[in-house]
Design an enzyme around this catalytic site. Structure first.
Site, PDB file in Angstrom:
ATOM      1  N   ASP A  14       0.812  -1.218   0.000  1.00  0.00           N
ATOM      2  CA  ASP A  14       0.000   0.000   0.000  1.00  0.00           C
ATOM      3  C   ASP A  14       0.845   1.268   0.000  1.00  0.00           C
ATOM      4  O   ASP A  14       0.452   2.298   0.565  1.00  0.00           O
ATOM      5  CB  ASP A  14      -0.975   0.015   1.197  1.00  0.00           C
ATOM      6  CG  ASP A  14      -1.868  -1.206   1.198  1.00  0.00           C
ATOM      7  OD1 ASP A  14      -2.267  -1.645   0.103  1.00  0.00           O
ATOM      8  OD2 ASP A  14      -2.151  -1.743   2.277  1.00  0.00           O
ATOM      9  N   GLU A  15       1.973   1.222  -0.653  1.00  0.00           N
ATOM     10  CA  GLU A  15       2.870   2.384  -0.690  1.00  0.00           C
ATOM     11  C   GLU A  15       2.424   3.418  -1.720  1.00  0.00           C
ATOM     12  O   GLU A  15       2.955   4.543  -1.765  1.00  0.00           O
ATOM     13  CB  GLU A  15       4.309   1.937  -1.031  1.00  0.00           C
ATOM     14  CG  GLU A  15       4.957   1.006  -0.010  1.00  0.00           C
ATOM     15  CD  GLU A  15       4.733  -0.467  -0.317  1.00  0.00           C
ATOM     16  OE1 GLU A  15       3.856  -0.765  -1.170  1.00  0.00           O
ATOM     17  OE2 GLU A  15       5.414  -1.314   0.275  1.00  0.00           O
ATOM     18  N   GLY A  16       1.486   3.015  -2.576  1.00  0.00           N
ATOM     19  CA  GLY A  16       1.046   3.917  -3.656  1.00  0.00           C
ATOM     20  C   GLY A  16       1.583   3.457  -5.010  1.00  0.00           C
ATOM     21  O   GLY A  16       1.733   4.255  -5.935  1.00  0.00           O
ATOM     22  N   LYS A  17       1.821   2.143  -5.132  1.00  0.00           N
ATOM     23  CA  LYS A  17       2.366   1.589  -6.370  1.00  0.00           C
ATOM     24  C   LYS A  17       1.459   1.876  -7.560  1.00  0.00           C
ATOM     25  O   LYS A  17       1.906   2.296  -8.625  1.00  0.00           O
ATOM     26  CB  LYS A  17       2.530   0.065  -6.244  1.00  0.00           C
ATOM     27  CG  LYS A  17       3.487  -0.355  -5.141  1.00  0.00           C
ATOM     28  CD  LYS A  17       3.513  -1.861  -4.956  1.00  0.00           C
ATOM     29  CE  LYS A  17       2.273  -2.454  -4.336  1.00  0.00           C
ATOM     30  NZ  LYS A  17       2.037  -2.115  -2.924  1.00  0.00           N
ATOM     31  N   GLY A  41      -4.546  -4.351  -3.808  1.00  0.00           N
ATOM     32  CA  GLY A  41      -5.552  -3.321  -4.074  1.00  0.00           C
ATOM     33  C   GLY A  41      -4.809  -2.063  -4.454  1.00  0.00           C
ATOM     34  O   GLY A  41      -4.115  -1.480  -3.628  1.00  0.00           O
ATOM     35  N   HIS A  42      -4.885  -1.695  -5.721  1.00  0.00           N
ATOM     36  CA  HIS A  42      -4.121  -0.554  -6.223  1.00  0.00           C
ATOM     37  C   HIS A  42      -5.100   0.542  -6.656  1.00  0.00           C
ATOM     38  O   HIS A  42      -5.986   0.300  -7.467  1.00  0.00           O
ATOM     39  CB  HIS A  42      -3.231  -0.998  -7.393  1.00  0.00           C
ATOM     40  CG  HIS A  42      -2.212  -2.037  -6.992  1.00  0.00           C
ATOM     41  ND1 HIS A  42      -1.404  -2.690  -7.873  1.00  0.00           N
ATOM     42  CD2 HIS A  42      -1.877  -2.517  -5.756  1.00  0.00           C
ATOM     43  CE1 HIS A  42      -0.616  -3.542  -7.215  1.00  0.00           C
ATOM     44  NE2 HIS A  42      -0.904  -3.457  -5.934  1.00  0.00           N
ATOM     45  N   GLN A 226       1.867  -6.157  -3.131  1.00  0.00           N
ATOM     46  CA  GLN A 226       2.319  -6.269  -1.739  1.00  0.00           C
ATOM     47  C   GLN A 226       3.610  -5.445  -1.561  1.00  0.00           C
ATOM     48  O   GLN A 226       3.779  -4.451  -2.240  1.00  0.00           O
ATOM     49  CB  GLN A 226       2.537  -7.730  -1.326  1.00  0.00           C
ATOM     50  CG  GLN A 226       1.250  -8.542  -1.210  1.00  0.00           C
ATOM     51  CD  GLN A 226       0.704  -9.033  -2.533  1.00  0.00           C
ATOM     52  OE1 GLN A 226       1.390  -9.687  -3.296  1.00  0.00           O
ATOM     53  NE2 GLN A 226      -0.555  -8.755  -2.820  1.00  0.00           N
ATOM     54  N   LYS A 333       3.083  10.072  -0.473  1.00  0.00           N
ATOM     55  CA  LYS A 333       2.262  10.510   0.660  1.00  0.00           C
ATOM     56  C   LYS A 333       3.004  11.443   1.616  1.00  0.00           C
ATOM     57  O   LYS A 333       2.716  11.478   2.816  1.00  0.00           O
ATOM     58  CB  LYS A 333       1.660   9.296   1.386  1.00  0.00           C
ATOM     59  CG  LYS A 333       0.869   8.402   0.425  1.00  0.00           C
ATOM     60  CD  LYS A 333       0.048   7.336   1.096  1.00  0.00           C
ATOM     61  CE  LYS A 333      -1.288   7.835   1.573  1.00  0.00           C
ATOM     62  NZ  LYS A 333      -2.258   6.735   1.798  1.00  0.00           N
ATOM     63  N   LEU A 334       3.960  12.196   1.076  1.00  0.00           N
ATOM     64  CA  LEU A 334       4.693  13.137   1.919  1.00  0.00           C
ATOM     65  C   LEU A 334       3.737  14.184   2.495  1.00  0.00           C
ATOM     66  O   LEU A 334       3.935  14.683   3.598  1.00  0.00           O
ATOM     67  CB  LEU A 334       5.812  13.818   1.092  1.00  0.00           C
ATOM     68  CG  LEU A 334       6.817  14.648   1.874  1.00  0.00           C
ATOM     69  CD1 LEU A 334       7.603  13.780   2.864  1.00  0.00           C
ATOM     70  CD2 LEU A 334       7.798  15.361   0.941  1.00  0.00           C
TER      71      LEU A 334
HETATM   72  P1  GDP Z   1      -0.767   0.310  -3.573  1.00  0.00           P
HETATM   73  O1  GDP Z   1      -1.357  -0.974  -3.089  1.00  0.00           O
HETATM   74  O2  GDP Z   1       0.703   0.391  -3.317  1.00  0.00           O
HETATM   75  O3  GDP Z   1      -1.108   0.619  -5.000  1.00  0.00           O
HETATM   76  O4  GDP Z   1      -1.408   1.456  -2.670  1.00  0.00           O
HETATM   77  P2  GDP Z   1      -2.970   1.615  -2.313  1.00  0.00           P
HETATM   78  O5  GDP Z   1      -3.676   2.133  -3.498  1.00  0.00           O
HETATM   79  O6  GDP Z   1      -3.501   0.387  -1.668  1.00  0.00           O
HETATM   80  O7  GDP Z   1      -2.883   2.693  -1.150  1.00  0.00           O
HETATM   81  C1  GDP Z   1      -2.348   3.963  -1.370  1.00  0.00           C
HETATM   82  C2  GDP Z   1      -3.434   5.005  -1.049  1.00  0.00           C
HETATM   83  O8  GDP Z   1      -2.850   6.293  -0.943  1.00  0.00           O
HETATM   84  C3  GDP Z   1      -4.475   5.130  -2.146  1.00  0.00           C
HETATM   85  O9  GDP Z   1      -5.696   5.483  -1.569  1.00  0.00           O
HETATM   86  C4  GDP Z   1      -3.934   6.264  -3.032  1.00  0.00           C
HETATM   87  O10 GDP Z   1      -4.971   6.959  -3.717  1.00  0.00           O
HETATM   88  C5  GDP Z   1      -3.318   7.156  -1.984  1.00  0.00           C
HETATM   89  N1  GDP Z   1      -2.134   7.911  -2.423  1.00  0.00           N
HETATM   90  C6  GDP Z   1      -1.142   7.536  -3.278  1.00  0.00           C
HETATM   91  N2  GDP Z   1      -0.182   8.478  -3.316  1.00  0.00           N
HETATM   92  C7  GDP Z   1      -0.572   9.466  -2.474  1.00  0.00           C
HETATM   93  C8  GDP Z   1       0.025  10.702  -2.049  1.00  0.00           C
HETATM   94  O11 GDP Z   1       1.121  11.088  -2.452  1.00  0.00           O
HETATM   95  N3  GDP Z   1      -0.679  11.446  -1.138  1.00  0.00           N
HETATM   96  C9  GDP Z   1      -1.879  11.045  -0.649  1.00  0.00           C
HETATM   97  N4  GDP Z   1      -2.477  11.824   0.234  1.00  0.00           N
HETATM   98  N5  GDP Z   1      -2.475   9.887  -1.022  1.00  0.00           N
HETATM   99  C10 GDP Z   1      -1.806   9.097  -1.912  1.00  0.00           C
HETATM  100  P1  IMO Z   2      -0.948  -4.204  -2.218  1.00  0.00           P
HETATM  101  O1  IMO Z   2      -0.504  -4.749  -3.551  1.00  0.00           O
HETATM  102  C1  IMO Z   2      -0.903  -4.670   2.118  1.00  0.00           C
HETATM  103  C2  IMO Z   2      -0.991  -8.756   3.670  1.00  0.00           C
HETATM  104  C3  IMO Z   2      -2.222  -9.172   4.437  1.00  0.00           C
HETATM  105  C4  IMO Z   2      -1.598 -10.137   5.430  1.00  0.00           C
HETATM  106  C5  IMO Z   2      -0.531 -10.841   4.603  1.00  0.00           C
HETATM  107  C6  IMO Z   2      -0.963 -12.185   4.021  1.00  0.00           C
HETATM  108  O2  IMO Z   2      -2.237  -3.489  -2.255  1.00  0.00           O
HETATM  109  O3  IMO Z   2       0.147  -3.436  -1.564  1.00  0.00           O
HETATM  110  P2  IMO Z   2      -2.551 -12.839   1.994  1.00  0.00           P
HETATM  111  O4  IMO Z   2      -4.005 -12.583   1.758  1.00  0.00           O
HETATM  112  O5  IMO Z   2      -1.649 -12.311   0.940  1.00  0.00           O
HETATM  113  O6  IMO Z   2      -2.255 -14.285   2.306  1.00  0.00           O
HETATM  114  O7  IMO Z   2      -2.221 -12.041   3.366  1.00  0.00           O
HETATM  115  O8  IMO Z   2      -0.215  -9.944   3.542  1.00  0.00           O
HETATM  116  N1  IMO Z   2      -1.244  -8.231   2.306  1.00  0.00           N
HETATM  117  C7  IMO Z   2      -1.167  -6.940   1.989  1.00  0.00           C
HETATM  118  N2  IMO Z   2      -0.947  -5.849   2.761  1.00  0.00           N
HETATM  119  N3  IMO Z   2      -1.044  -4.532   0.780  1.00  0.00           N
HETATM  120  C8  IMO Z   2      -1.239  -5.620  -0.007  1.00  0.00           C
HETATM  121  O9  IMO Z   2      -1.256  -5.532  -1.348  1.00  0.00           O
HETATM  122  C9  IMO Z   2      -1.352  -6.887   0.600  1.00  0.00           C
HETATM  123  N4  IMO Z   2      -1.575  -8.129   0.133  1.00  0.00           N
HETATM  124  C10 IMO Z   2      -1.494  -8.948   1.190  1.00  0.00           C
HETATM  125  O10 IMO Z   2      -2.830  -8.072   5.075  1.00  0.00           O
HETATM  126  O11 IMO Z   2      -0.929  -9.436   6.451  1.00  0.00           O
HETATM  127 MG    MG Z   3      -2.908  -1.629  -1.828  1.00  0.00          MG
END
Ligand code: GDP
Ligand code: IMO
Ligand code: MG
Length: 431
Positions: A14-17, A41-42, A226, A333-334
């Site tokens: 969930d780094e914002g990939k 979840g992206h 992940q 997300k700075l």
């Molecule tokens: P991913 O799994 O690495 O693609 O990240 P997620 O989409 O699960 O989570 C990142 C969340 O932060 C999402 O809701 C994005 O819309 C949001 N996001 C991404 N970059 C930024 C940023 O620079 N600032 C803020 N405020 N939100 C961001």
């Molecule tokens: P993105 O691509 C954050 C975590 C789960 C759990 C562990 C194992 O959006 O960054 P699993 O269902 O894979 O067997 O769960 O990994 N996890 C994630 N955490 N972002 C994800 O994907 C994740 N996908 C799995 O919360 O701790």
């Molecule tokens: Mg995610």
């Protein structure tokens, strides 16, 4: 000039990939997923419109760009169909843009039941999985009994394989886990045949296609799911996902050799979050943690769970840089740090009275690590949000970025300043 780049998570996911992959797809010919499944979840935000992707690569909204699901991804046909339907309803020509490897193992409903049963049996030792059946599906792959997408082409063999597989899993569910769920061969078979009608026209030899693009001088983005600390080998085992999440997996998960890669971009949140159980030395259980969760909207895209939050951890990042050969960082997300008076950054851990500079491999050791912090000043009263130029960032924000670069000996090429596709400060072009 770089042609083939990997974009992956350097922390716990969930780094914002998704946002960065979508942004950089402007310059690419193809985007490829190479591991994970719909546990990912992206999130993309384009002119206020939100798109949440789980299996489909984050380049799918771009005209003229091919999206590939490589063999290393475990595919739930149900999840894929529903994601495709959402996009088709919005006019995205998914059939023209998406290709899927026939070697992808299929995530079946029985895998979800097993995932749930295992988590329940673990009680408070539970992993905290996304309960999408990802672990059990990878187990079947390694045990050489998985149903793969290519099996949909041979219905007779498919039925036999399914029978063997479901016999085993039904037995485990009933006799070992004592749960009621049982899966009928005929019903599962018919469901698969139904999905096959839409999926089969998109299958092909992803490795060959990618290498053809490479030979023509095209540009390819490999999109990680992940994060590095969730890697099955290098993460906080057993609190990890069931795939290798690191850059080396591009070779095995997409059929694209390591020497063809030009750069690896580590997507790094300016702080940290984690969903699910496991070691997390910089976790905050105070009002700062609450600030990060609320301002960062830190709720899981897949499960809606509240993410744990904490300070930036350079020890974990040091490992991530080395095992992925990260060439530069994109700091996301700075803007979420706006409003904080002081910022802490973890520069080492203390374990049994000694300083350690790398995360321990044993989770039991890892949970005993305490963070050693350096304190930097925040930019209270000023804001990073929506800034597009380096010099428009508050001086303290520039110092924060500079501190990370200096401590890790790596450059930050992109700073993300908001969720919108365009909200970035580009320090250096990554292609
Ligand atoms: P991913 O799994 O690495 O693609 O990240 P997620 O989409 O699960 O989570 C990142 C969340 O932060 C999402 O809701 C994005 O819309 C949001 N996001 C991404 N970059 C930024 C940023 O620079 N600032 C803020 N405020 N939100 C961001
Ligand atoms: P993105 O691509 C954050 C975590 C789960 C759990 C562990 C194992 O959006 O960054 P699993 O269902 O894979 O067997 O769960 O990994 N996890 C994630 N955490 N972002 C994800 O994907 C994740 N996908 C799995 O919360 O701790
Ligand atoms: Mg995610």
């Amino acid at each position: 000039m770089n042609h083939n780049i990997v974009i992956l998570g350097s922390q716990w996911g969930d780094e914002g990939k998704g946002k960065i992959v979508d942004f950089l797809t402007d310059k690419a010919n193809a985007v490829v997923r190479f591991q994970g499944g719909h546990n990912a979840g992206h999130t993309l935000v384009i002119n206020g419109e939100v798109t949440k992707l789980r299996l489909i690569p984050s380049g799918i909204l771009h005209d003229g760009v091919m999206s590939f699901i490589g063999n290393g991804v475990v595919v739930s046909l149900e999840a894929l169909s529903s994601e495709m339907n959402e996009l088709l309803a919005r006019g995205v020509p998914v059939f023209d843009r998406l290709r899927i490897s026939e070697a992808c193992p299929i995530v079946l409903p029985v895998h979800v039941a097993l995932d749930n049963a295992r988590e329940a049996a673990l009680g408070d030792q539970k992993i905290g999985t996304t309960k999408r059946g990802i672990g059990p599906a990878y187990e079947d792959k390694v045990a050489r009994r998985a149903i793969r997408i290519g099996d949909l082409r041979a219905p007779q063999n498919l039925k036999q394989k399914l029978k063997t597989l479901l016999n085993l899993h039904n037995f485990t569910l009933k006799e070992y886990y004592k749960v009621e769920d049982q899966f009928d061969v005929e019903e599962t078979y018919q469901q698969l045949l139904e999905y096959a009608k839409t999926i089969l026209p998109m299958i092909n030899d992803v490795s060959a296609e990618l290498n053809a693009i490479r030979k023509k001088g095209g540009k390819i983005i490999f999109e990680g799911a992940q994060g590095t600390l969730l890697d099955i080998d290098h993460g906080t085992y057993p609190y990890v996902t069931s795939s290798n999440t690191i850059s080396g997996t591009v070779a095995s998960g997409a059929g694209f050799g390591p020497c063809y890669l030009d750069a690896v971009i580590g997507i790094t949140k300016a702080y940290t979050t984690r969903v699910g159980s496991g070691a997390y030395p910089t976790e905050l259980d105070d009002e700062v943690g609450e600030h990060l969760g609320v301002k960062g909207c830190e709720f899981g895209t897949v499960t809606g769970r509240k993410r744990r939050t904490g300070w930036l951890d350079l020890v974990a990042l040091r490992r991530a840089i080395e095992i992925n050969s990260i060439t530069s960082i994109c700091l996301t997300k700075l803007d979420v740090l706006d409003g904080l008076k002081e910022l802490k950054v973890c520069v080492a851990y203390e374990l049994d009275g000694e300083q350690v500079e790398y995360p321990p491999y044993d989770n039991a050791d890892y949970v005993r690590c305490t963070p050693v912090y350096e304190v930097l000043s925040g930019w209270e009263g000023e804001s990073v949000f929506d800034k597009r130029k380096w010099n428009d960032l508050p001086a303290a924000a520039r110092s924060y970025v500079g501190f990370v670069e200096k401590k890790l000996g790596i450059s930050v090429d992109i700073v993300s300043t908001g969720p919108e596709r365009s909200q970035n400060v580009i320090v250096k072009d990554v292609f």
